[in-house]
Design an enzyme around this catalytic site. Structure first.
Site, PDB file in Angstrom:
ATOM      1  N   CYS A   1      68.153  90.766 131.684  1.00 28.39           N
ATOM      2  CA  CYS A   1      69.234  90.825 130.590  1.00 28.39           C
ATOM      3  C   CYS A   1      70.433  90.145 130.732  1.00 28.39           C
ATOM      4  O   CYS A   1      71.063  89.395 130.035  1.00 28.39           O
ATOM      5  CB  CYS A   1      69.497  92.327 129.900  1.00 28.39           C
ATOM      6  SG  CYS A   1      67.960  93.098 129.253  1.00 28.39           S
TER       7      CYS A   1
ATOM      8  N   GLU B   1      69.149  95.076 125.235  1.00 25.12           N
ATOM      9  CA  GLU B   1      70.009  93.839 125.033  1.00 25.12           C
ATOM     10  C   GLU B   1      69.449  92.742 124.429  1.00 25.12           C
ATOM     11  O   GLU B   1      70.119  91.955 123.714  1.00 25.12           O
ATOM     12  CB  GLU B   1      70.547  93.541 126.429  1.00 25.12           C
ATOM     13  CG  GLU B   1      71.320  94.719 127.094  1.00 25.12           C
ATOM     14  CD  GLU B   1      70.231  95.663 128.100  1.00 25.12           C
ATOM     15  OE1 GLU B   1      70.832  96.128 129.201  1.00 25.12           O
ATOM     16  OE2 GLU B   1      69.097  95.883 127.866  1.00 25.12           O
TER      17      GLU B   1
ATOM     18  N   CYS C   1      69.813  94.785 133.306  1.00 26.62           N
ATOM     19  CA  CYS C   1      69.139  94.624 134.508  1.00 26.62           C
ATOM     20  C   CYS C   1      69.409  92.804 134.524  1.00 26.62           C
ATOM     21  O   CYS C   1      70.106  92.442 133.981  1.00 26.62           O
ATOM     22  CB  CYS C   1      67.604  94.529 133.929  1.00 26.62           C
ATOM     23  SG  CYS C   1      66.890  93.800 133.047  1.00 26.62           S
TER      24      CYS C   1
ATOM     25  N   HIS D   1      63.897  94.945 125.846  1.00 28.11           N
ATOM     26  CA  HIS D   1      65.103  95.717 126.175  1.00 28.11           C
ATOM     27  C   HIS D   1      65.932  95.956 125.145  1.00 28.11           C
ATOM     28  O   HIS D   1      65.867  94.845 124.351  1.00 28.11           O
ATOM     29  CB  HIS D   1      65.567  95.397 127.634  1.00 28.11           C
ATOM     30  CG  HIS D   1      64.815  95.559 128.684  1.00 28.11           C
ATOM     31  ND1 HIS D   1      65.292  95.368 129.989  1.00 28.11           N
ATOM     32  CD2 HIS D   1      63.623  95.704 128.923  1.00 28.11           C
ATOM     33  CE1 HIS D   1      64.256  95.529 130.785  1.00 28.11           C
ATOM     34  NE2 HIS D   1      63.152  95.729 130.342  1.00 28.11           N
TER      35      HIS D   1
END
Length: 151
Positions: A90, A59, A87, A57
């Site tokens: 993260c 992040e 999410c 992801h």
């Protein structure tokens, strides 16, 4: 306060440019930048498909890059700007890396660690949302519309 808002919009625009890059590569269009002392020290955009890694992801990529840049597992005095609410995965990484400030554009009612009530950040973490919210939402809506219609 006005200067701070301009800074937030500037850094969120940089994150949005990274989301656009993800979009062009067929990835869910999310971008993130980590800022330290008013300087972007790390960037990331979703690369789940490209890397065949469910943890790639925006992040996570930015966190890894920032820890290398600062030569520290902790990202104290940093601010994360991300186009979509983090999410749970993260969010956990942000807690463990001790990022004290998170600013995101669009909320994620289905998977966001704040919107879904799974808020796991200590009270001292500053969280702000809504910067360039429409642009952050629009790119996501366009991406998923195209995926559904095959256009």
């Amino acid at each position: 306060m006005e200067d701070q808002t301009k800074n937030h919009e500037f850094f969120m625009q940089k994150a949005l440019q990274l989301a656009q890059q993800a979009y062009m590569e067929g990835e869910v269009p999310v971008g993130a930048v980590l800022v330290h002392n008013n300087l972007i020290i790390a960037k990331g955009y979703n690369q789940v498909e490209k890397l065949r890694d469910a943890t790639a992801h925006a992040e996570m990529i930015a966190i890894t890059s920032a820890t290398e840049y600062l030569n520290s597992k902790y990202l104290l005095d940093c601010t994360l700007y991300v186009t979509l609410e983090p999410c749970l995965m993260c969010g956990g990484a942000l807690v463990w890396s001790q990022v004290p400030r998170i600013i995101y554009g669009a909320s994620d009612e289905n998977n966001g660690c704040i919107s879904t009530g799974k808020h796991l950040f200590p009270k001292k973490v500053q969280i702000e949302n809504g910067y360039l919210q429409d642009a952050c939402q629009d790119i996501l809506l366009q991406f998923f519309r195209e995926k559904r219609t095959g256009v």
